[in-house]
Scaffold this active site. Structure first.
Site, PDB file in Angstrom:
ATOM      1  N   CYS A 178      33.350  61.717  38.321  1.00 33.58           N
ATOM      2  CA  CYS A 178      33.099  61.034  39.588  1.00 33.58           C
ATOM      3  C   CYS A 178      31.987  59.993  39.511  1.00 33.58           C
ATOM      4  O   CYS A 178      31.953  59.058  40.307  1.00 33.58           O
ATOM      5  CB  CYS A 178      32.758  62.047  40.679  1.00 33.58           C
ATOM      6  N   HIS A 313      26.330  60.243  47.707  1.00 39.10           N
ATOM      7  CA  HIS A 313      27.575  60.665  47.067  1.00 39.10           C
ATOM      8  C   HIS A 313      28.506  61.210  48.138  1.00 39.10           C
ATOM      9  O   HIS A 313      29.688  60.880  48.164  1.00 39.10           O
ATOM     10  CB  HIS A 313      27.271  61.707  45.995  1.00 39.10           C
ATOM     11  N   HIS A 353      37.798  60.150  48.252  1.00 36.47           N
ATOM     12  CA  HIS A 353      37.032  60.232  47.007  1.00 36.47           C
ATOM     13  C   HIS A 353      37.850  59.578  45.903  1.00 36.47           C
ATOM     14  O   HIS A 353      38.879  60.097  45.468  1.00 36.47           O
ATOM     15  CB  HIS A 353      36.762  61.692  46.669  1.00 36.47           C
ATOM     16  N   SER A 616      41.004 -10.512  26.075  1.00 33.70           N
ATOM     17  CA  SER A 616      40.023 -11.585  25.962  1.00 33.70           C
ATOM     18  C   SER A 616      38.622 -11.009  25.767  1.00 33.70           C
ATOM     19  O   SER A 616      38.344 -10.344  24.774  1.00 33.70           O
ATOM     20  CB  SER A 616      40.105 -12.497  27.188  1.00 33.70           C
TER      21      SER A 616
END
Length: 974
Positions: A178, A313, A353, A616
Site C-alpha cells: 500500500c 493513510h 483504497h 544579382s
C-alpha cells in the site's frame, strides 16, 4: 542557483498525471475531491458478465459489488507506443496505464517525454492482478511463459517506461504494497539528491482484474457496505479501487532555474519499517508510524506547528485509524498545538483504497489542495471512532471544503502512506514559491506548434488547445509557445497557429496534409527592387537576433558609405528615405544588410540551407553566407560595387513576358541587352533609355506585355563593361575562399565551383552578365531532392517565380515576410513561415527563440491518445457477449499450403490486417522477441526450426514460405 531560502533537501513536483475513479486528469480529480464526490460504484452487469465467464453472480448478502472503478482499462494507443495489437492485448492494463501516465506527466511538466534533458530515472510499482492468468488461458500463438511474464509481472514496470521513452537513469521497481507509490517518491528524491538522475518519474498503479465484487467477512479488512469511512464510528473496513498516479520530480533549484512549472515542493520525506513492534505481520505500529513522521519533519527542517494539513493513510478500519491518530499525536505532541487545529482527511473516502497507487493518490490530492489553497472534505465522517479522542489531539477530520488560511508562512502538509508488512512513508509538502514577476504580457505574436502521429489526433489536439486557451485567458502566449515548441515530441502530422489572432478574426490552425518528411532547404536571396522604406522595422524592434545582425552590418557600412543605413531604412520621413533608397549606392548596401540579417535569423534558429540561389546582388549574400567572403570583406565589396554602378551612365530596364529565345532576337547586345531570365516567359531587358522606350512601344504594338523596372542603369548588360575593370581591381585584393555551402550561380546557371568562387574575374563579370535565375532554379530542381525553397529577403518575388514550375517539383516555395507592398505584421509573417517550415519537417531550434530571457514552461493539454480496446476475458463466456480485439486462437493443426499457414501465423502473432496478402514481419511491428515466437510455431507446425536470422533475412510471408518448403521437401528417391 544558490538561493539560501531553498532548503537543500527540497524537491519540486513539476508534473503530474493520473487515472483515478471518475477522473483522468489531476484537474478532474481535484474537482471531484473538492466537491465531495464519492467515485466508488458497483460494477455493471455487462462488466461482471464479461469477466466472470458467464457465471451467475452470488445472491448472498455478504457479496459486495462496489469498487473504485477506472473505466476503459483495456483501451490503449498501441501504435503510439510501438506495440502490435497482439502484444498490446497481452500487456497488462496496469503497465499500459503507467506508461501513458509517465508520458503525460512529462508533457505536463513541459518536457518532450522522448527527449528530456539530462538523466531521467523511473521509480514505481504495480499491484499483481489476474490478467496474466487470463492471457495464459488463451494460449497466445507463440507466446511462452517468459513472454507472458514480461508483459504482466510488476518487476518490468519501470524498465518498460525507460525503454519506451528512452530514459537512461535508474529504473527501479518498488514493492511495498500500500505504501509503494509514496516510497517510490522517497526513493526518487534520494536519487535526485545523490545526483543519480536530474529528473525522476515516481508513482504507482493498481487495476483489479478480473472485475468482480468481494465477500465481506466479519472482522475482515473489507467494508460490509463498500465504503471507506476514515476515522468514523461506523468505519468497518476498506473498499478497493483502481488507480494510477505519476509525478515528475526535480531538484528545486534546478526547476526554478529552468523555468519549470513548480506545482509544489517536497521539503523532505522518510521511510521506515515497524519491525517486530506490532502484534502481527499485517498490523500497524504506533511507534513506527510516529517515528517516520518525526523523521520526515527532521529531514524537511520544519516544526510540526508549521504543518497546516495531514493527508492520512486513513483506511477506515476500526483498528488502523486509532493507531494512526495516536502516532500522529505522538509525532506532533511537542508542538503543543490546540485541539482540532490541524485538519486531516483521506482520499480513500472518495475513490477507495488503490493499493500500490494509494500514496500517489494522496500526494496528488494534497498538491492540488496546496495549489488551490483549499482544504478538501473527507467523506463518510459523521461521528468519531470511539477509540479516538480527537479532543486530546491537534487533529480534526475536515468535512467541508474551505479556504486554507496560512497567514505569514507558506502552506505545508504531511502525507502518510503505510503498507502491510510495516513499510511506512511520510512526506512533507510545501506550496510552490511565488514565480518571479515577468512584467507585462508582451503583445508580440507567438507561434504555437502541434504534432501528432495521426491526422485525427492532431485535430483533437488543436481543439483541446483552443479550448484550454479560451478557459485560461490569462495564459502568457510566450510561455505557451515555449512549452509547445520545446516540450512536445515532434511527430509526422503537424500544424501551427500564430497567436493571438488578428483582431476581429478567428484563430486559424494550419495543418499539414501529409506527414512531415526530412526536406532540404534552399535559400533564395533576392536582388535590387524588393526594398521599401520602413520595411523590417518591426523585425528590428521585436526580434533580437535580426536586430543584432543588422546592427553589425550597418556599423560596418557606416565608414564605407559615410551614413547610417538604419536612418534611411527606419526614417521618420519615409518620403526622403524613399528617395535615398532609390539611389543604388544606398539601395544595394541596405538590401545586402537586410537579406543577410534575415538569412542569419533563420540559420541562428537551426534552419540551415543545403543549397542557395542569389539573384544579382543576392549572389554576394550567398557567397558571404557560404564563407567565400567574410562579412567585412562583403561589406567593402558591396560598397564599392554600388559606387561603381552609381557612376555609370543612366539606363533603363524593362520586364518582358516572352521566353528568352524570343528576347535574344530583340536585342543587339550593345545598346540593348538581355539582363535577366527570371522565368519561362519572364525576362528583363536593359539598355539606354531611348532603346528601352523604343522596345516597349514595339512590344505594345505586338500585344506583348511589358512593364518598366525601377532601376537607373542598364545593369547586367555589356553597357556595364566599363565598371567591370574597376570592380575586378578591388576583388583581386580580397581573399576569396571555396564555399562551405553549395549554391547555384546565376552568373553561370550551374553549381558554383571552387575555381569560380575564388576567381575575381568571375565576380567582376557579374556586373555585365545576365542574371540566369530561371536556368539556376532549373538546375537546383533537377539535381537536388525535394525540399523547401525559402526566400530570405524582404519580398516574395523569387518565391513567386519559383512556383511557375509546378510540374518539375513538389517543393514548397515560401517567402520569409510575404508581400512587401502590403502593410502587415512582419513578426507574425516570419512566425507563420517558421510554422510552415516546421510542418514540412525542417528542424527549427526553438530554444533560440528567447535567448536573452528563459521563458517559463506551463502545464498544457497532453497528447490525445487514439485508443482502441485490447483485452482478453476469461474463457467460456457466452457466445452473445461482444468481444473486441480478443486474442486469436493458436494455429490450426490441420494440413494446408505452407504459405497459407505461415500467413495465419503472421496474423496471429502480429495482429496484422487480414487483407494483407504478403505482410512484412517487421513492418507490421515484429521484433526479435516475436521472431523467436514465430520460429517456435514453425517448429510445431512443420517440424523445422530455422535459425532466428532466417526471419530477418526473409521477413515476408512469401520469402519465409519458400525457405520452409525447401527445408521440409523430401529428397527424391534414387
Amino acid at each position: 542557483m544558490n538561493d539560501p531560502t531553498v532548503h537543500p533537501a527540497s524537491l519540486a513536483i513539476v508534473g503530474m498525471a493520473c487515472r483515478f475513479p471518475g477522473a483522468d486528469t489531476p484537474e478532474k480529480f481535484w474537482a471531484n475531491i473538492e466537491a465531495g464526490v464519492d467515485s466508488v460504484r458497483p460494477f455493471t452487469d455487462e462488466e461482471l458478465d464479461r469477466w466472470s465467464g458467464g457465471a451467475e453472480r452470488p445472491a448472498d448478502p455478504r457479496y459486495v459489488n462496489r469498487h473504485g472503478v477506472v473505466d476503459g482499462v483495456g483501451d490503449f494507443d498501441a501504435g503510439f507506443f510501438g506495440y502490435t495489437s497482439r502484444d498490446a492485448t497481452m500487456l497488462n492494463p496496469e503497465q499500459r496505464l503507467f506508461l501513458e501516465c509517465s508520458w503525460e506527466a512529462l508533457e505536463r511538466a513541459g518536457y518532450d517525454p522522448a527527449n528530456v534533458p539530462g538523466v531521467v530515472g523511473v521509480y514505481g510499482g504495480a499491484a499483481r492482478n489476474g490478467y496474466g492468468n487470463i492471457v495464459r488461458e488463451h494460449r497466445f500463438a507463440g507466446a511462452d511463459e517468459f513472454a507472458v511474464n514480461l508483459a504482466n509481472d510488476p518487476e518490468h514496470l519501470c524498465s518498460r517506461v525507460a525503454y519506451k521513452l528512452g530514459l537512461t537513469g535508474p529504473a527501479v521497481a518498488v514493492m511495498s504494497v500500500c505504501s509503494t507509490s509514496l516510497v517510490a517518491v522517497h526513493e526518487a528524491g534520494l536519487a535526485l539528491l545523490a545526483g543519480d538522475c536530474d529528473t525522476a518519474l515516481a508513482g504507482g498503479v493498481s487495476i483489479q482484474l478480473p472485475r468482480r465484487g468481494y465477500w465481506f467477512q466479519e472482522n475482515g479488512v473489507m467494508s460490509p457496505e463498500g465504503r471507506c469511512r476514515a476515522f468514523d464510528a461506523g468505519a468497518a473496513g476498506i473498499v478497493a479501487g483502481d488507480g494510477a498516479g505519476v509525478v515528475v520530480l526535480r531538484r528545486l533549484a534546478d526547476a526554478l532555474d529552468d523555468g519549470d512549472p513548480v506545482l509544489a515542493v517536497v521539503r523532505g520525506s522518510a521511510v521506515n519499517n515497524d519491525g517486530r513492534r506490532r502484534p502481527g505481520f499485517t498490523a500497524p505500529s504506533v511507534q513506527g508510524q510516529s517515528e517516520v513522521v518525526r523523521a520526515a519533519h527532521a529531514v524537511a527542517g520544519v516544526s510540526p506547528a508549521s504543518i497546516g494539513y495531514v493527508e492520512a493513510h486513513g483506511t477506515g478500519t476500526p483498528v488502523g485509524d486509532p493507531i494512526e491518530i495516536s502516532a500522529l499525536t505522538d509525532a506532533f505532541g511537542a508542538a503543543d498545538l490546540p485541539p482540532g487545529s490541524i485538519p486531516i482527511g483521506s482520499v480513500k473516502t472518495n475513490i477507495g483504497h488503490t493499493d500500490t497507487a494509494a500514496g500517489a493518490a494522496s500526494l496528488i490530492k494534497t498538491v492540488m489542495m496546496l495549489r488551490h489553497r483549499r482544504i478538501a472534505p473527507s467523506l463518510g465522517f459523521d461521528a468519531p471512532n470511539p477509540e479516538i479522542d480527537f479532543a486530546a489531539t491537534p487533529f480534526a477530520v475536515a468535512t467541508q471544503s474551505r479556504p486554507w488560511e496560512s497567514p505569514g508562512r507558506p502552506r505545508r502538509a504531511g502525507v502518510s502512506s503505510f503498507g502491510i508488512g510495516g513499510v511506512n512513508a511520510h512526506a512533507v509538502l510545501e506550496e510552490a514559491p511565488e514565480r518571479p514577476g515577468r512584467g507585462p504580457v508582451s503583445t508580440r505574436p507567438e507561434l504555437f506548434v502541434l504534432s501528432a502521429r495521426t491526422p485525427e489526433a492532431l485535430t483533437t489536439m488543436a481543439g483541446n488547445l483552443l479550448d484550454h486557451l479560451s478557459r485560461h485567458p490569462g495564459e502568457r502566449p510566450d510561455e505557451v509557445a515555449r512549452t509547445l515548441q520545446t516540450g512536445r515530441h515532434a511527430f509526422g502530422y503537424r500544424g501551427h497557429l500564430v497567436w493571438p489572432p488578428a483582431p476581429g478574426t478567428q484563430p486559424r490552425f494550419h495543418r499539414s496534409p501529409a506527414p512531415a518528411g526530412d526536406p532540404t532547404v534552399a535559400f533564395l536571396l533576392p536582388g535590387q527592387g524588393s526594398l521599401r522604406p520602413g520595411m523590417t522595422r518591426q523585425l528590428y524592434d521585436e526580434v533580437p537576433g535580426f536586430r543584432a545582425v543588422l546592427d553589425e552590418c550597418c556599423e560596418l557600412f557606416r565608414p564605407v558609405l559615410g551614413a547610417d543605413l538604419r536612418e534611411l531604412l527606419y526614417s521618420a520621413d519615409p518620403g526622403a528615405a524613399g528617395e535615398a533608397l532609390e539611389r543604388i549606392e544606398y539601395a544595394q548596401p541596405a538590401l545586402f544588410a537586410i537579406d543577410y540579417a534575415i538569412a542569419r535569423t533563420w540559420t541562428d534558429q537551426g534552419v540551415v540551407p543545403g543549397a542557395m540561389i542569389g539573384h544579382s546582388l543576392g549572389e554576394l549574400v550567398a557567397a558571404c553566407l557560404a564563407g567565400v567572403l567574410t562579412l567585412p570583406d562583403a561589406v567593402a565589396t558591396i560598397g564599392l560595387r554600388a559606387a561603381v554602378l552609381a557612376g555609370m551612365p543612366p539606363g533603363a530596364m524593362l520586364a518582358v513576358s516572352l521566353p528568352d529565345e524570343r528576347v535574344r532576337e530583340l536585342v543587339d547586345g550593345e545598346t540593348l541587352g538581355l539582363a535577366a531570365i527570371n522565368g519561362p516567359q519572364q525576362c528583363v531587358v536593359a539598355g539606354t533609355p531611348e532603346r528601352v522606350a523604343e522596345l516597349a512601344a514595339r512590344l505594345r504594338e505586338q500585344g506583348v506585355h511589358s512593364r518598366p523596372v525601377a532601376a537607373g542603369g542598364a545593369y547586367h548588360t555589356p553597357l556595364m563593361d566599363p565598371a567591370v575593370d574597376k570592380f575586378r581591381g578591388h576583388l583581386a585584393a580580397v581573399t576569396l575562399r571555396p564555399p562551405s555551402i553549395p549554391y547555384v550561380s546565376t552568373i553561370s546557371g550551374d553549381w558554383i565551383t571552387d575555381a569560380q568562387a575564388t576567381d575575381p574575374d568571375f565576380w567582376a563579370r557579374q556586373l555585365s552578365s545576365p542574371v540566369l535565375f530561371e536556368p539556376a532554379l532549373r538546375t537546383l530542381l533537377a539535381t537536388t531532392a525535394d525540399g523547401v525553397l525559402l526566400e530570405t529577403g524582404p519580398g516574395q518575388a523569387l518565391s513567386s517565380m519559383a512556383t511557375l514550375r509546378p510540374k518539375e517539383s513538389r517543393r514548397r516555395a515560401l517567402p520569409s515576410l510575404g508581400d512587401v507592398t502590403k502593410a502587415g505584421d512582419e513578426v507574425g509573417a516570419l512566425l507563420n513561415t517558421a510554422g510552415q517550415l516546421w510542418q514540412a519537417g525542417v528542424p527549427v531550434d526553438w530554444r533560440r527563440r528567447h535567448p536573452e530571457q528563459p521563458v517559463p514552461r506551463v502545464t498544457l493539454p497532453t497528447y490525445p491518445f487514439q485508443r482502441q480496446t485490447h483485452l482478453v476475458f476469461p474463457p467460456h463466456e457466452p457466445a452473445a457477449a461482444p468481444r473486441r480485439d480478443a486474442a486469436p486462437e493458436p494455429p490450426a493443426a490441420a494440413p494446408g499450403p505452407v504459405r497459407q499457414r505461415i500467413l495465419l501465423m503472421f496474423q496471429q502473432i502480429l495482429g496484422c490486417d487480414e487483407q494483407l496478402d504478403d505482410p512484412h514481419f517487421f513492418e507490421q511491428g515484429g521484433d526479435s522477441l516475436t521472431a523467436m515466437q514465430l520460429t517456435t510455431l514453425l517448429d510445431e507446425a512443420f517440424g523445422v526450426a530455422p535459425p532466428l536470422e532466417t526471419v530477418f533475412d526473409a521477413p515476408t510471408v512469401s520469402e519465409l514460405s519458400a525457405i520452409v518448403e525447401r527445408l521440409t521437401a523430401r529428397p527424391e528417391p534414387a
